[in-house]
Design an enzyme around this catalytic site. Sequence first.
Site, PDB file in Angstrom:
ATOM      1  CE1 TYR A  50      -9.968   4.756  -7.953  1.00  0.00           C
ATOM      2  CE2 TYR A  50     -12.224   5.230  -7.317  1.00  0.00           C
ATOM      3  CZ  TYR A  50     -10.892   5.106  -6.985  1.00  0.00           C
ATOM      4  OH  TYR A  50     -10.499   5.300  -5.704  1.00  0.00           O
ATOM      5  CG  HIS A 108      -6.638   9.414  -6.795  1.00  0.00           C
ATOM      6  ND1 HIS A 108      -7.383   8.856  -7.794  1.00  0.00           N
ATOM      7  CD2 HIS A 108      -6.542   8.459  -5.838  1.00  0.00           C
ATOM      8  CE1 HIS A 108      -7.732   7.623  -7.452  1.00  0.00           C
ATOM      9  NE2 HIS A 108      -7.232   7.360  -6.263  1.00  0.00           N
TER      10      HIS A 108
HETATM   11  N1  LIG Z   1      -8.107   6.921  -2.767  1.00  0.00           N
HETATM   12  C1  LIG Z   1      -7.528   5.806  -3.184  1.00  0.00           C
HETATM   13  O1  LIG Z   1      -6.358   5.804  -3.579  1.00  0.00           O
HETATM   14  C2  LIG Z   1      -8.315   4.519  -3.171  1.00  0.00           C
HETATM   15  C3  LIG Z   1      -7.637   3.287  -3.277  1.00  0.00           C
HETATM   16  C4  LIG Z   1      -8.402   2.120  -3.232  1.00  0.00           C
HETATM   17  C5  LIG Z   1      -9.789   2.198  -3.096  1.00  0.00           C
HETATM   18  N2  LIG Z   1     -10.412   3.400  -3.016  1.00  0.00           N
HETATM   19  C6  LIG Z   1     -11.890   3.514  -2.897  1.00  0.00           C
HETATM   20  O2  LIG Z   1     -12.335   2.627  -1.898  1.00  0.00           O
HETATM   21  C7  LIG Z   1     -13.310   1.743  -2.436  1.00  0.00           C
HETATM   22  C8  LIG Z   1     -13.281   0.421  -1.695  1.00  0.00           C
HETATM   23  O3  LIG Z   1     -12.013  -0.164  -1.718  1.00  0.00           O
HETATM   24  P1  LIG Z   1     -11.749  -1.614  -2.319  1.00  0.00           P
HETATM   25  O4  LIG Z   1     -12.789  -1.992  -3.301  1.00  0.00           O
HETATM   26  O5  LIG Z   1     -10.355  -1.620  -2.776  1.00  0.00           O
HETATM   27  O6  LIG Z   1     -11.809  -2.562  -1.038  1.00  0.00           O
HETATM   28  P2  LIG Z   1     -12.988  -3.053  -0.054  1.00  0.00           P
HETATM   29  O7  LIG Z   1     -14.198  -2.226  -0.144  1.00  0.00           O
HETATM   30  O8  LIG Z   1     -12.336  -3.232   1.275  1.00  0.00           O
HETATM   31  O9  LIG Z   1     -13.263  -4.539  -0.581  1.00  0.00           O
HETATM   32  C9  LIG Z   1     -14.030  -4.845  -1.679  1.00  0.00           C
HETATM   33  C10 LIG Z   1     -14.130  -6.370  -1.708  1.00  0.00           C
HETATM   34  O10 LIG Z   1     -14.774  -6.827  -0.519  1.00  0.00           O
HETATM   35  C11 LIG Z   1     -15.899  -7.613  -0.835  1.00  0.00           C
HETATM   36  N3  LIG Z   1     -17.016  -7.246   0.017  1.00  0.00           N
HETATM   37  C12 LIG Z   1     -17.529  -6.003   0.216  1.00  0.00           C
HETATM   38  N4  LIG Z   1     -18.578  -6.057   1.055  1.00  0.00           N
HETATM   39  C13 LIG Z   1     -18.733  -7.364   1.377  1.00  0.00           C
HETATM   40  C14 LIG Z   1     -19.649  -8.041   2.206  1.00  0.00           C
HETATM   41  N5  LIG Z   1     -20.606  -7.410   2.849  1.00  0.00           N
HETATM   42  N6  LIG Z   1     -19.522  -9.397   2.335  1.00  0.00           N
HETATM   43  C15 LIG Z   1     -18.528 -10.063   1.687  1.00  0.00           C
HETATM   44  N7  LIG Z   1     -17.633  -9.477   0.881  1.00  0.00           N
HETATM   45  C16 LIG Z   1     -17.732  -8.122   0.726  1.00  0.00           C
HETATM   46  C17 LIG Z   1     -16.267  -7.292  -2.261  1.00  0.00           C
HETATM   47  O11 LIG Z   1     -16.806  -8.463  -2.815  1.00  0.00           O
HETATM   48  P3  LIG Z   1     -18.014  -8.420  -3.893  1.00  0.00           P
HETATM   49  O12 LIG Z   1     -17.565  -7.462  -4.955  1.00  0.00           O
HETATM   50  O13 LIG Z   1     -18.097  -9.840  -4.318  1.00  0.00           O
HETATM   51  O14 LIG Z   1     -19.262  -7.948  -3.234  1.00  0.00           O
HETATM   52  C18 LIG Z   1     -14.927  -6.902  -2.870  1.00  0.00           C
HETATM   53  O15 LIG Z   1     -14.276  -8.057  -3.341  1.00  0.00           O
HETATM   54  C19 LIG Z   1     -12.941   1.663  -3.922  1.00  0.00           C
HETATM   55  O16 LIG Z   1     -13.997   1.184  -4.718  1.00  0.00           O
HETATM   56  C20 LIG Z   1     -12.615   3.119  -4.184  1.00  0.00           C
HETATM   57  O17 LIG Z   1     -13.817   3.868  -4.335  1.00  0.00           O
HETATM   58  C21 LIG Z   1      -9.686   4.558  -3.028  1.00  0.00           C
END
Ligand SMILES: NC(=O)c1ccc[n+]([C@@H]2O[C@H](COP(=O)([O-])OP(=O)(O)OC[C@H]3O[C@@H](n4cnc5c(N)ncnc54)[C@H](OP(=O)(O)O)[C@@H]3O)[C@@H](O)[C@H]2O)c1
Length: 281
Positions: A50, A108
């Site tokens: 990241y 990862h």
């Molecule tokens: N291990 C892996 O391969 C892998 C892959 C992907 C992700 N991850 C981890 O998982 C984390 C989360 O995944 P992600 O960011 O892809 O998806 P996510 O958490 O499902 O979605 C993030 C999105 O949802 C919105 N959001 C979050 N909370 C909200 C709320 N309460 N109300 C309205 N909108 C909301 C955010 O908007 P705003 O930003 O506008 O608040 C952002 O656009 C990553 O940051 C990473 O740490 C790991």
Amino acid sequence: MTSKAFTISAHGAQMPAIGFGTMDFPSRGAELVAHAIQSGYRLIDTARKYGTEEQVGEGIRASGIAREDLWITTKVTELNARELDFLISAETSLKAMGVGYVDLLLVHWPQPGVPFAETLGALARAKRGGIARHIGVSNFTIAMLEQAVKVCPEPLLTNQVEYHAYLPQTAMLAALKRHGMILTAYCPVARGQLLDDPVITEIAKIRGKTTAQVALRWLVQQPLVAAVPRALSEAHIDQNLDIFDFALDEAEMALIATLRAKQLRLVNPPERAPAWDLETL
Ligand SMILES: NC(=O)c1ccc[n+]([C@@H]2O[C@H](COP(=O)([O-])OP(=O)(O)OC[C@H]3O[C@@H](n4cnc5c(N)ncnc54)[C@H](OP(=O)(O)O)[C@@H]3O)[C@@H](O)[C@H]2O)c1
């Protein structure tokens, strides 16, 4: 470890059920990490891939909360699956964050070009050498998980995979349960795609919560499930942790579970994704 977030017990660890995801961060990422910690988060989820580890370290130092009261998860990419590369990557993560250890170190993505025994052996070495208190994997299929458990000389705490109401993980949950492992859900609000869902919206109205809070509550109310939502607005960050003052009843849990028929997979990079398990509905 005191915080608003509940913890999950597994393999001698007490892992917070909600963590703060740090993928695709803006330049004010450190500020957001500090805010998340001050708002009660105790788990920060990052990865070498990241490029946010520096911001995580800075945010932790700015938060005023002691490092030992926090849980830091980081990951080693599939490009560093060889033993030496793996250990160098893990040490680089520590340096980038300015910490002496991480609480959880994950592989990862699986790397089919390197024997699992080598990568998982390096992971166990990182634990035995004090780099990581606990270890685990990410994006492993059930067959890969079984193999990893077999060849890894130390217990694995979690498999971090995509999981939300629109993607079934029933067989994976059963496999993890057999090994007493946690499923850590990434993309737990489906990157916003389930926030207008009529079923979740209706339940949210009844419960006086937001759709994101119901979607997250549905996850962490399942045994051995944690979630790492990412949000860039302070209001969303606060909201996503404020899910431990209500519970969904059995009918609500079951109703949300039916949404898995949508089978929405958001993270599927062709260059590193394995052939995912086909889940029965
Ligand atoms: N291990 C892996 O391969 C892998 C892959 C992907 C992700 N991850 C981890 O998982 C984390 C989360 O995944 P992600 O960011 O892809 O998806 P996510 O958490 O499902 O979605 C993030 C999105 O949802 C919105 N959001 C979050 N909370 C909200 C709320 N309460 N109300 C309205 N909108 C909301 C955010 O908007 P705003 O930003 O506008 O608040 C952002 O656009 C990553 O940051 C990473 O740490 C790991």
